[in-house]
Write a protein that holds these residues in place. Structure first.
Motif, short mmCIF file in Angstrom:
data_model
loop_
_atom_site.label_atom_id
_atom_site.label_comp_id
_atom_site.label_asym_id
_atom_site.label_seq_id
_atom_site.Cartn_x
_atom_site.Cartn_y
_atom_site.Cartn_z
N ARG A 195 38.78 25.44 43.43
CA ARG A 195 40.20 24.36 43.21
C ARG A 195 40.62 22.64 44.67
O ARG A 195 40.62 22.15 43.76
N GLY A 196 39.79 24.19 45.62
CA GLY A 196 39.80 22.91 46.67
C GLY A 196 39.80 23.79 48.43
O GLY A 196 39.41 24.72 47.82
N ALA A 197 40.25 22.87 49.08
CA ALA A 197 40.26 23.38 50.32
C ALA A 197 41.70 22.68 50.96
O ALA A 197 41.87 22.02 51.32
N ALA A 198 41.85 24.32 52.04
CA ALA A 198 43.61 23.83 52.64
C ALA A 198 43.47 24.02 53.83
O ALA A 198 42.67 24.75 54.40
N ILE A 199 43.81 23.36 54.80
CA ILE A 199 43.30 23.65 56.60
C ILE A 199 44.87 23.91 57.25
O ILE A 199 46.04 23.17 56.89
N ASP B 291 48.87 34.46 38.82
CA ASP B 291 47.72 34.80 37.93
C ASP B 291 47.30 33.39 36.98
O ASP B 291 45.79 34.00 36.00
N LEU B 292 47.58 32.27 37.46
CA LEU B 292 46.95 30.64 37.21
C LEU B 292 45.75 30.18 37.42
O LEU B 292 45.98 30.33 38.90
N VAL B 293 44.87 29.35 37.42
CA VAL B 293 44.32 29.34 38.72
C VAL B 293 44.58 27.81 39.38
O VAL B 293 45.02 27.36 38.37
N GLN B 294 44.82 28.24 40.47
CA GLN B 294 45.41 27.73 41.38
C GLN B 294 44.55 26.85 43.23
O GLN B 294 43.92 27.86 43.28
N PRO B 295 44.63 26.21 44.27
CA PRO B 295 43.54 25.81 44.69
C PRO B 295 44.57 26.80 45.52
O PRO B 295 45.80 27.43 45.91
N PRO B 296 44.16 26.61 46.85
CA PRO B 296 44.65 27.60 48.05
C PRO B 296 46.49 27.01 48.68
O PRO B 296 45.70 25.62 48.83
N THR B 297 46.82 27.23 49.13
CA THR B 297 47.63 26.90 49.96
C THR B 297 48.27 28.13 50.92
O THR B 297 47.96 29.22 50.95
N ILE B 298 48.14 27.21 52.20
CA ILE B 298 48.12 27.65 54.00
C ILE B 298 49.81 28.42 53.80
O ILE B 298 50.28 27.78 53.15
N THR B 299 49.79 29.63 53.69
CA THR B 299 51.25 30.52 54.09
C THR B 299 51.99 31.27 55.02
O THR B 299 52.81 31.24 55.44
N GLN B 300 50.97 31.37 56.04
CA GLN B 300 51.47 31.58 57.08
C GLN B 300 49.81 31.75 58.26
O GLN B 300 48.90 31.82 58.08
N GLN B 301 50.98 30.19 59.68
CA GLN B 301 49.98 30.36 60.78
C GLN B 301 50.39 30.46 62.26
O GLN B 301 51.37 30.54 62.07
N SER B 302 49.13 30.15 63.13
CA SER B 302 49.82 30.29 64.57
C SER B 302 50.45 29.40 64.38
O SER B 302 49.84 28.34 64.22
N PRO B 303 51.96 29.45 65.66
CA PRO B 303 51.79 28.29 66.28
C PRO B 303 50.69 26.76 67.23
O PRO B 303 49.66 27.36 67.32
N LYS B 304 50.89 25.83 67.04
CA LYS B 304 50.48 24.77 67.26
C LYS B 304 50.21 25.38 69.23
O LYS B 304 48.65 25.29 69.36
N ASP B 305 50.56 25.21 69.07
CA ASP B 305 50.80 25.28 71.16
C ASP B 305 51.04 26.64 71.03
O ASP B 305 51.90 27.40 71.41
#
Length: 1183
Positions: free
Chosen positions: A123-127, A35-49
């Motif tokens: 607040r920012g950008a996560a990749i 509930d507080l302001v915060q930049p993005p955080t990647i929580t799940q993504q596909s594998p590199k390969d």
């Protein structure tokens, strides 16, 4: 303020290491509340390969959180991927996950490429990582024509597979047309490249369906190569014509099929190089050919192979090291050996490393004006290059921030402000890969808040650490204090451990640690607090552990496991076998405290563990079950060192079934003489597997072995091969040689013949020799067949002979035999014993003497003397009749003997005869003697008849055995009152010719006890007893009836009845406890001489017994009052009596034998209690 908090450095005991790890995990899990302001955080993504299935839709994941919720965008191959322009691509609402619908139309290959997701808010950008998307491929084998392969037996062979390149690479295996896997061994195996290697071929390798299969898991497809035909022929099959018709392509190799040292099929040469990445599995392979098949060994030069990470595959042809690291670099050597030589190949291994984290950057939450830093440290081989990005843009071209300073792998922040919030990316890369991590800097001003739920209940086992959570958040970082109870002071660190993430640790919780704890978080913007509750529970304990058990196969075993636990916790008991679940078998039964295993098998042996689990703790205890049984039979029996009289037997022991073998038993069979019959040969220690066996000549031996342990012996092994020994002369002569005549004029020579085993050769015979002992005659000899006796006729009667029997066979004679003495046949004695005298000892015993007969007149072996005696008539002349003769035999040369068991007052006749082995001689002249009088037996009966008010009449029959002339009868009697007390004893003599007597002037309605016996001149005989009651007075009975109708009398009688009932109960209890009855006690106390036990000499009577529950004596009872048995006057020793225990009878029925030395007198008649008194008698006792 920096929220990446580490626990204070404290020296912790070893047991708290897991606790420290848990606390570290808690620190990393701290997040900014959503509930507080915060930049993005990647929580799940596909594998590199990311390899996809081309038959399914493509899903590329990208999930992130932030406040406000982030928006998502994608790049493909480094350029913006406009999702809206492609109708097949959709993005999941509130998410960055892409779905590409290729199942309806389109191809997977169209969407190959490198994808990257960006999550952005104010607040920012996560990749995300660069996600390389490639569709799986399972291409077909290229068509090729495979020529049949023909080669000679023993040559090496490689069947190539060469599967098509797929994505990912396929799994290779070889099968036949029936889809059965081809068997592999040290000789035949599949290499890492999929080829099938033969170190040498055999004729059984001939087949036409060697097929290589490739399985592509992603597409779940299997491709197969064309079958390969292989024919293996022997050199003998190649005649010159066939060899001339074979060209080079048809014939696989020109190598000889003779034995040869190893050479490597793969890898080639003496050395090779292998490179592997850190963390992967290092696989090294060496396959060699040769005849015999080579064996592969592995070593590491200048080092040792890691024990826990090294594995051997493919019959040790492949060495695998898992989780390989830089320390595993070096030279590895494989060695191929067979009996003809060895070869070596060295593989130089270099371990490279893609980048791996030493310290990944962590999110920073700072309050305005605070300082902080982001650290990004990685390692690899070669060492990776570190680069920073800000909100997905290289930091070199990102907007400038005066609070930020870059120092290599560290970004330092000073006096941050709200505009300093951003997401930073650290990229560590080398030629083998890269790492990418997002970490935000979030500048906030927030009062404390406690994230742990209020009134949380913690339950902890006593003497264990208790961890009370107080997860908190605030900016600046709040300070945390803990309190116990409502008015407690702050808890100090000398007793408690206060972790910087807010957790309170009680290192050793006790019962008094129970209570309510309050944590308070403060910063300059405010304060927050929270209460939690702690309960301490008793530890679960196993108070009865399972114990080590040894059980025989087929038996039953029980393990016990009793658990004590806190009453508020409910334990569950689980049994494990070898740390796994119990077998799903009905033989295993589990109840509350026990595990029972019935019909135990060998596989049931192992470690059984009882695990008691509660919601808070668990305990376990283990015991080993050892299943034992008799050993398995030995096998592989072999005979070596075969000599004429010895052979060496060797064998291989069978399984000892967990009980050590203590010895081996060796048995033999003689198939020539006793086929099927096994004999004991010898025994050897359980440590031996060979035995040197002594043999006899001319035996066709087979051997078998049995193993013995503490539980018994095994079944016999299979029989060994047969071994026939050479013939020889006999070693021994017959045994049990005897010479006895069956007739007066012959000599029968008998012996125990040799068995076939002892004959030592064919043609077994016996040389029988004899001559008179006392003469000068030469030996007379005769050779007889394999029999067991020979009869010499025409011998004088009962003459001693010297005899010998010698064995011989076709090879020769046995050693000189021993000489034994025998006698020719016996004849009946010619002379009777003389001077026979009789001495009468007493009325039942006589002593007989006689003179011995001359030895020459016996004409045989003296067996003894035999006395015939019989009772002719009674001395009283009243009973003339002939009785059966009795016989007593006295062994040896005795000249006297005792005749027991005679009847008193009788007339006897006897004679004596000598006895030899042939029979009896003539009888001596008869001798007559008489036995004196004895005491009579008890009268045959006693009856009381015609009872009146004051008289009783007695009738009796005389004794059945008077044993003399009766002189008189004695009658004794005495009254018995209602309490079973005996009155004065009256003694009365009655003439011997009487059989009836009336007693007068007796008391009315009174019970009397009578003792009656007869007498001769020798004394008093056994007594007979009886009881009787005189009649009731009618007038008195009438008065009693009248009184009985009165009310007062009825009440009195009820009271008396109640009192009697109480007394009876008391008596019954005392009797059960072994106490005496009142009558008995009284008699013991007074010791009235009138009622003392009767003696033989004065004829007095025993006491009146109240035994048998005061029941009256049965009519005609003859039990002695004192329960004793009197001895006869004679107490002679039986030393001089005839030998033998049991009597016997002649053919005419006469008694033969001897008597026991003592004869018991007729038992005296016993007293029994009288009947219970009638109500009238009870009245008399009260009047």
């Amino acid at each position: 303020m920096q929220l990446e908090i580490m626990p204070r450095k404290k020296r912790l005991p070893a047991g708290r290491a897991p606790l420290l790890l848990l606390l570290c995990q808690l620190v990393r899990a701290l997040d900014v509340p959503l509930d507080l302001v915060q930049p993005p955080t990647i929580t799940q993504q596909s594998p590199k390969d990311y390899i996809i299935d081309p038959r399914e839709n493509i899903v590329i994941q990208c999930e992130a959180k932030g406040k406000p919720p982030p928006s998502f965008s994608w790049t493909r191959n480094g350029t913006h991927f406009d999702i809206e322009k492609d109708p097949l691509v959709t993005m999941k609402p509130g998410s960055g996950t892409l779905t590409i619908n290729i199942m309806s139309e389109g191809k997977a290959e169209t969407y190959e490429g490198v994808y990257q997701c960006t999550a952005r808010n104010e607040r920012g950008a996560a990749i995300s990582n660069n996600i390389v998307v490639r569709p799986s491929r399972s291409p077909l084998w290229t068509k090729e024509k495979l020529e049949p392969i023909t080669l000679r037996n023993g040559q090496s062979l490689i069947l190539p597979c060469r599967p098509p390149l797929g994505l990912p690479p396929p799994i290779i295996f070889w099968m036949d047309n029936s889809f059965q896997r081809l068997p592999q061994s040290e000789r035949v195996s599949q290499g890492l490249n999929g080829d099938l290697y033969f170190s040498n071929v055999l004729p059984e390798d001939t087949r036409e369906d060697y097929i290589c299969y490739a399985r592509f898991n992603h597409t779940q497809t299997i491709q197969q190569k064309q079958p390969i035909s292989v024919k293996v022929i022997s050199v003998d099959e190649l005649n010159d014509t066939i060899a001339a018709n074979l060209n080079d392509s048809e014939f696989y190799s020109a190598k000889s099929n003779r034995e040869r040292p190893p050479t490597f099929l793969t890898p080639e040469g003496n050395a090779s190089h292998k490179e592997e990445l850190r963390g992967n599995v290092l696989s090294l392979e060496c396959i060699a050919e040769g005849l015999p098949t080579p064996i592969i060994y592995w070593i590491k030069e200048d080092g040792t192979l890691p024990i826990n990470r090294t594995f051997y595959k493919n019959f040790k042809k492949t060495l695998q090291i898992i989780q390989v690291s830089e320390a595993d670099s070096g030279n590895y050597q494989c060695i191929a050996k067979n009996p003809l030589g060895a070869i070596y190949h060295t593989i130089s291994v270099t371990v490279k490393a893609a980048p791996y984290w030493i310290m990944a950057p962590q999110n920073l939450v700072l309050s305005p004006g605070e300082d902080g830093r982001l650290i990004c440290r990685a390692n690899g081989n070669p060492k990776p290059r570190i680069s920073w990005l800000s909100n997905g843009v290289p930091i070199e071209i990102a907007p400038d921030d005066p609070s930020r300073n870059i120092d290599g792998d560290t970004i330092i922040f000073s006096n941050v402000q709200e505009r300093s919030s951003a997401v930073y990316q650290c990229n560590a890369s080398n030629e083998y890969g890269y790492l990418l991590a997002n970490a935000f800097v979030n500048v906030l001003a927030e009062p404390p808040r406690i994230l742990t739920s209020a009134n949380t209940l913690y339950q902890v086992i006593t003497d264990r650490p208790a961890l009370l959570d107080c997860a908190f958040f605030g900016s600046p970082l709040p300070t945390v204090e803990w309190f116990k109870g409502a008015k407690g002071s702050a808890l100090r660190e000398d007793i408690y451990v206060l972790h910087e993430n807010g957790t309170l640790e009680i290192p050793v919780a006790q019962k008094d640690s129970t209570g309510t704890y309050t944590c308070v978080a403060r910063n300059k913007l405010g304060m927050a607090k929270n209460e939690v509750h702690l309960e301490i529970k008793d530890a679960t304990r196993i108070i009865k552990q399972p114990e080590y058990a040894v059980v025989q196969r087929g038996g039953t075993v029980s393990f016990e496991c009793k658990v004590k636990h806190d009453h508020t916790l409910i334990p569950t008991i689980t049994w494990l076998k070898d740390n796994g679940e119990l077998p799903n078998d009905g033989r295993f039964t589990v109840d509350k405290d026990h595990l029972v295993v019935a019909d135990v098998w060998d596989d049931d042996g192992g470690t059984y563990t009882c695990v008691a689990n509660t919601t808070l703790d668990n305990v376990s205890a283990s015991a080993v079950l050892s299943v034992v049984d008799v050993p398995n039979p030995p096998f592989d029996l072999e005979l070596t060192d075969q000599l004429d009289k010895s052979v060496q037997l060797s064998w291989t022991p069978g399984n000892d079934n967990n009980s050590p073998i203590t010895k081996f038993i060796i048995e033999y069979e003689d198939a020539m003489h006793e086929a099927g019959l096994w004999h004991h040969q010898t025994e050897v220690s359980g440590m031996q597997t060979t035995a040197q066996l002594k043999l006899s000549p001319y035996v066709n031996y087979s051997f078998r072995v049995m193993a013995v342990n503490s539980l018994g012996r095994s079944l016999p092994s299979e029989a060994s091969e047969q071994y026939l020994t050479k013939a020889a002369e006999p070693d021994t002569n017959p045994t049990a040689v005897e010479g006895l005549g069956s007739e007066p004029d012959n000599l029968v020579i008998t012996w125990k013949p040799l068995n076939g085993f002892e004959s030592n050769g064919p043609g077994l015979q016996y040389k029988v020799s004899w001559r008179q002992k006392d003469g000068d005659d030469e030996w007379t000899s005769v050779v007889v067949a394999n029999v067991s006796k020979y009869i010499v006729s025409g011998t004088p009667t009962f003459v001693p002979y010297l005899i010998k029997v010698q064995a011989l066979n076709d090879v020769g004679f046995a050693p000189e035999p021993a000489v034994v003495m025998g006698h020719s046949g016996e004849d009946l004695p010619m002379v009777a014993p003389g001077n026979v005298r009789v001495n009468v000892v007493n009325s039942t015993l006589a002593e007989v003497h006689w003179d011995p007969v001359p030895l020459k007149s016996i004409r045989g072996h003296l067996q003894g003397y035999r006395i015939y005696y019989w009772k002719a008539q009674s001395s009283s002349k009243r009973n003339r009749r002939h009785l059966e003769k009795k016989i007593l035999t006295f062994q040896g040369s005795k000249t006297h003997g005792m005749l027991p068991g005679l009847e008193p007052f009788s007339h006897y006749t006897l004679n004596v005869r000598v006895v030899n082995g042939k029979g009896e001689g003539p009888a001596s002249p008869d001798r007559v003697f008489n036995t004196p009088e004895g005491v009579p037996s008890a009268p045959s009966s006693l009856k009381i008849v015609n009872p009146t008010l004051d008289s009783l009449t007695l009738e009796w029959d005389p004794p059945s055995r008077p044993n003399g002339i009766l002189t008189e009868y004695t009658l004794k009697y005495q009254p018995i009152n209602s309490t079973h007390e005996l009155g004065p004893l009256v003694d009365l003599k009655i003439p011997a010719n009487k059989t009836r007597w009336t007693l007068k002037n007796l008391n009315f309605s009174t019970r009397y006890k009578f003792y009656f016996y007869a007498q001769t001149a020798a004394g008093s005989g056994s007594q007979i007893t009886e009881e009787a009651v005189t009649n009731v007075d009618e007038a008195m009975a009438s008065r009693q009836v009248d009184i009985a109708t009165q009310g007062w009398f009825i009440g009195l009688m009820c009271a008396v009845a109640l009192l009697i009932l109480i007394l009876l109960i008391v008596c019954f209890i005392r009797r059960n406890k072994g106490g005496k009855y009142p009558v008995k006690e009284k008699e013991d106390a007074h010791a009235d001489p009138e009622i003392q036990p009767m003696k033989e000499d004065d004829g007095t009577f025993g006491e009146y017994s109240d035994a048998e529950d005061h029941k009256p004596l049965k009519k005609g009872s003859r039990t002695p009052s004192d329960r004793t048995v009197k001895k006869e006057d004679s107490d002679d020793s039986l030393v001089d009596y005839g030998e033998g225990v049991n009597g016997q009878f002649n053919e005419d029925g006469s008694f033969i034998g001897q008597y026991s030395g003592k004869k018991e007198k007729e038992p005296a008649e016993g007293n029994e209690s009288s009947e219970a008194p009638s109500p009238v008698n009870a009245m008399n006792s009260f009047v």
